[in-house]
Design a protein around this motif. Structure first.
Motif, mmCIF file in Angstrom:
data_model
loop_
_atom_site.group_PDB
_atom_site.id
_atom_site.type_symbol
_atom_site.label_atom_id
_atom_site.label_comp_id
_atom_site.label_asym_id
_atom_site.label_seq_id
_atom_site.Cartn_x
_atom_site.Cartn_y
_atom_site.Cartn_z
ATOM 1 N N GLY A 6 -10.649 8.996 1.289
ATOM 2 C CA GLY A 6 -10.928 10.138 0.250
ATOM 3 C C GLY A 6 -9.542 9.636 -0.694
ATOM 4 N N ARG A 7 -8.522 8.705 -0.490
ATOM 5 C CA ARG A 7 -7.551 8.580 -1.300
ATOM 6 C C ARG A 7 -7.988 7.184 -2.299
ATOM 7 N N PHE A 8 -7.272 7.139 -3.164
ATOM 8 C CA PHE A 8 -7.332 5.912 -4.124
ATOM 9 C C PHE A 8 -7.029 4.845 -3.470
ATOM 10 N N PHE A 9 -7.898 3.685 -3.731
ATOM 11 C CA PHE A 9 -7.666 2.386 -3.270
ATOM 12 C C PHE A 9 -7.367 1.270 -4.014
ATOM 13 N N GLY A 10 -6.220 0.868 -4.235
ATOM 14 C CA GLY A 10 -5.722 -0.050 -4.941
ATOM 15 C C GLY A 10 -4.819 0.326 -6.152
ATOM 16 N N GLY A 11 -3.593 -0.423 -6.451
ATOM 17 C CA GLY A 11 -2.820 -0.261 -7.397
ATOM 18 C C GLY A 11 -3.575 -0.311 -8.751
ATOM 19 N N ILE A 12 -4.527 -1.194 -8.802
ATOM 20 C CA ILE A 12 -5.272 -1.580 -9.938
ATOM 21 C C ILE A 12 -6.094 -0.431 -10.795
ATOM 22 N N THR A 13 -6.380 -0.256 -12.007
ATOM 23 C CA THR A 13 -6.859 0.894 -12.531
ATOM 24 C C THR A 13 -7.845 -0.108 -13.366
ATOM 25 N N HIS A 47 -10.876 5.087 -1.243
ATOM 26 C CA HIS A 47 -10.949 4.457 0.110
ATOM 27 C C HIS A 47 -11.676 5.425 0.848
ATOM 28 N N SER A 48 -12.222 4.891 2.091
ATOM 29 C CA SER A 48 -13.042 5.899 2.776
ATOM 30 C C SER A 48 -12.117 6.956 3.183
ATOM 31 N N TRP A 67 -3.534 4.171 -1.532
ATOM 32 C CA TRP A 67 -3.414 2.853 -0.971
ATOM 33 C C TRP A 67 -3.117 1.585 -1.809
ATOM 34 N N ILE A 68 -2.083 0.962 -1.714
ATOM 35 C CA ILE A 68 -1.671 -0.316 -2.452
ATOM 36 C C ILE A 68 -1.607 -1.603 -1.584
ATOM 37 N N LEU A 69 -1.980 -2.572 -2.120
ATOM 38 C CA LEU A 69 -1.908 -3.772 -1.339
ATOM 39 C C LEU A 69 -0.780 -4.809 -2.134
ATOM 40 N N GLU A 70 -0.132 -5.667 -1.468
ATOM 41 C CA GLU A 70 1.094 -6.209 -1.997
ATOM 42 C C GLU A 70 0.621 -7.533 -2.850
ATOM 43 N N GLU A 71 1.206 -7.434 -4.236
ATOM 44 C CA GLU A 71 0.881 -8.306 -5.183
ATOM 45 C C GLU A 71 0.579 -9.798 -4.843
ATOM 46 N N ASP A 96 -20.593 6.865 -6.202
ATOM 47 C CA ASP A 96 -20.245 7.493 -4.959
ATOM 48 C C ASP A 96 -18.810 7.112 -4.654
ATOM 49 N N SER A 97 -18.126 6.218 -4.979
ATOM 50 C CA SER A 97 -16.532 5.800 -4.878
ATOM 51 C C SER A 97 -15.478 5.779 -5.756
ATOM 52 N N SER A 98 -15.956 6.194 -7.243
ATOM 53 C CA SER A 98 -15.032 5.941 -8.273
ATOM 54 C C SER A 98 -14.718 7.523 -8.963
ATOM 55 N N GLU A 99 -13.259 7.339 -9.394
ATOM 56 C CA GLU A 99 -12.962 8.784 -10.189
ATOM 57 C C GLU A 99 -12.352 8.441 -11.201
ATOM 58 N N ILE A 100 -12.961 9.184 -12.356
ATOM 59 C CA ILE A 100 -12.162 9.040 -13.698
ATOM 60 C C ILE A 100 -10.709 9.671 -13.662
ATOM 61 N N VAL A 101 -10.035 8.716 -14.022
ATOM 62 C CA VAL A 101 -8.330 9.289 -13.975
ATOM 63 C C VAL A 101 -7.899 9.467 -15.452
ATOM 64 N N ARG A 102 -8.312 9.014 -16.449
ATOM 65 C CA ARG A 102 -7.846 9.046 -17.845
ATOM 66 C C ARG A 102 -8.684 8.765 -18.785
ATOM 67 N N ILE A 103 -8.892 9.572 -19.888
ATOM 68 C CA ILE A 103 -9.841 9.099 -21.088
ATOM 69 C C ILE A 103 -8.876 9.277 -22.431
ATOM 70 N N ASP A 104 -9.034 8.190 -23.070
ATOM 71 C CA ASP A 104 -8.280 8.158 -24.389
ATOM 72 C C ASP A 104 -9.121 7.917 -25.591
#
Length: 178
Positions: free
Chosen positions: A136-143, A133-134, A68-72, A167-175
């Motif tokens: 189960g999808r990502f919430f926010g375009g921000i990373t 998001h509640s 889910w992305i919110l308008e900038e 409870d509500s964060s997921e690692i998407v990338r490690i560099d």
């Protein structure tokens, strides 16, 4: 295409896109899915909402995940507005790692801990995460990201990760660099 726009709507709650978490009401929102099979590194999606230009910015979406992305510009809308796709600019990154046996991640309150398990000094360790998001999808375009710098063999580095939640964060990338 590689990006599927699934749903448009409006959102009331904390505005996450700039990290401020200020309360907003009826901000334009869209849900997209990365159907490319590749890691979406960064993108901008341009639409019109009842004839007015609007921009949605997104980053760090793994393949087959939705967000889910919110308008900038925090554009407020009613639930009867008409959304029309105009254009998008998307970049992808190959060989993205979201889990590794070289770095063990753990959480201590508002802190993330990166422990070097590689047997070599690792530099520029950076962990990227998104909140959910509640539904189960990502919430926010921000990373969100946490930079740990350098960790010697067996060393654990602890850094503040203010938006991270077990409870509500997921690692998407490690560099890192060896």
């Amino acid at each position: 295409g590689e990006i599927e726009i699934n749903e448009f709507g409006c959102f009331s709650g904390e505005y996450v896109e700039d990290g401020s978490n200020i309360p907003v009401k009826n901000v334009a929102a869209m849900r997209i899915t990365n159907r490319s099979g590749r890691f979406l590194e960064y993108g901008k999606i341009y639409v019109t909402i009842s004839g007015k230009e609007a921009v949605f910015t997104v980053s760090a979406i793994p393949p087959w995940k939705s967000v889910w992305i919110l308008e900038e510009n925090k554009t407020e809308i009613s639930d009867t507005e008409q959304f029309n796709f105009v254009d998008s600019v998307i970049s992808y990154k190959d060989n993205v790692v979201s889990a590794t046996d070289k770095i063990r991640l753990s959480v201590d309150g508002d802190y993330l801990i990166a422990e070097n398990m590689s047997g070599k000094t690792l530099e520029n360790i950076t962990v990227y995460y998104k909140n959910l998001h509640s539904d189960g999808r990502f919430f926010g375009g921000i990373t969100y990201r946490v930079s740990f710098g350098t960790a010697g063999v067996g060393e654990a580095v602890k850094k503040l990760a203010g938006h991270y939640s077990t409870d509500s964060s997921e690692i998407v990338r490690i560099d890192w660099q060896e």
